[in-house]
Design an enzyme around this catalytic site. Structure first.
Site, PDB file in Angstrom:
ATOM      1  N   HIS A  71      41.499  35.204 -62.696  1.00  0.00           N
ATOM      2  CA  HIS A  71      40.399  35.275 -61.716  1.00  0.00           C
ATOM      3  C   HIS A  71      40.202  36.708 -61.243  1.00  0.00           C
ATOM      4  O   HIS A  71      40.650  37.074 -60.166  1.00  0.00           O
ATOM      5  CB  HIS A  71      40.700  34.378 -60.518  1.00  0.00           C
ATOM      6  CG  HIS A  71      39.496  34.103 -59.677  1.00  0.00           C
ATOM      7  ND1 HIS A  71      39.172  34.828 -58.558  1.00  0.00           N
ATOM      8  CD2 HIS A  71      38.529  33.169 -59.817  1.00  0.00           C
ATOM      9  CE1 HIS A  71      38.076  34.336 -58.014  1.00  0.00           C
ATOM     10  NE2 HIS A  71      37.670  33.328 -58.767  1.00  0.00           N
ATOM     11  N   MET A  72      39.601  37.471 -61.880  1.00  0.00           N
ATOM     12  CA  MET A  72      38.889  37.478 -63.136  1.00  0.00           C
ATOM     13  C   MET A  72      39.535  38.526 -64.017  1.00  0.00           C
ATOM     14  O   MET A  72      39.875  39.585 -63.492  1.00  0.00           O
ATOM     15  CB  MET A  72      37.442  37.829 -62.920  1.00  0.00           C
ATOM     16  CG  MET A  72      36.926  37.046 -61.765  1.00  0.00           C
ATOM     17  SD  MET A  72      35.580  36.051 -61.837  1.00  0.00           S
ATOM     18  CE  MET A  72      34.803  36.784 -60.416  1.00  0.00           C
TER      19      MET A  72
END
Length: 173
Positions: free
Chosen positions: A67-68
């Site tokens: 993420h991410m």
């Protein structure tokens, strides 16, 4: 436009003066390992029902990889978890529900206003708004570098340590 005031004025606490460390937090909160979202408590005031803690974020957080990728951002739900854990700590620390573990009951008015990344210190502030027989309601703010990154209202309910006697679980049967 003037900045929104914090729930707890930062002049009331010293972020470098730890009052409660992780080991002591564990006496009140059940989360362990990657779900522990507090590093320390730096302020607590029962009279005005406020508490301040923080989470130091590293590149080893469980969410960093996904993420991410190449631009890790702390998920909003994890910021909210940190707020829930701070509020739960406060309830436990001041024995507001006779030692019951707090369960998540809901959120309102949640807003995300900024990014939280590995290397940041997420300061979390909580102010108890209501404490009823089966529900506690608290306002919260997440702050990074003096900027509000999230805020909202969180609700919790006392649950027993035994799922067999938990009234919520009993209603489900």
């Amino acid at each position: 436009m003037p900045k929104k005031p914090f729930l707890v004025d930062s002049s009331l606490y010293n972020i470098d003066n730890v009052l409660v460390d992780l080991e002591k937090i564990r006496e009140y909160n059940s989360q362990r390992f990657e779900m522990e979202q507090l590093t320390a408590i730096v302020y607590e005031n029962f009279d005005d029902k406020t508490c301040v803690g923080y989470k130091d974020l590293s590149d080893q957080e469980f969410w960093v990889r996904g993420h991410m990728p190449n631009f890790p951002l702390m998920p909003g739900v994890v910021m909210c978890e940190a707020a829930a854990q701070l509020s739960s700590y406060f309830v436990g620390r001041f024995n507001m529900f006779n030692g019951a573990v707090m369960g998540f009951a809901g959120m309102e008015e949640v807003k995300f206003r900024g990014m939280v990344r590995p290397g940041d210190r997420l300061i979390v502030q909580s102010k108890m708004l209501k404490c009823r027989k089966f529900l506690v309601t608290a306002a919260f703010m997440g702050i990074v570098h003096e900027d509000i990154v999230c805020e909202g209202i969180i609700k919790g309910f006392p649950m027993s340590n035994s799922l067999e006697s938990d009234s919520f679980n009993a209603e489900q049967k």
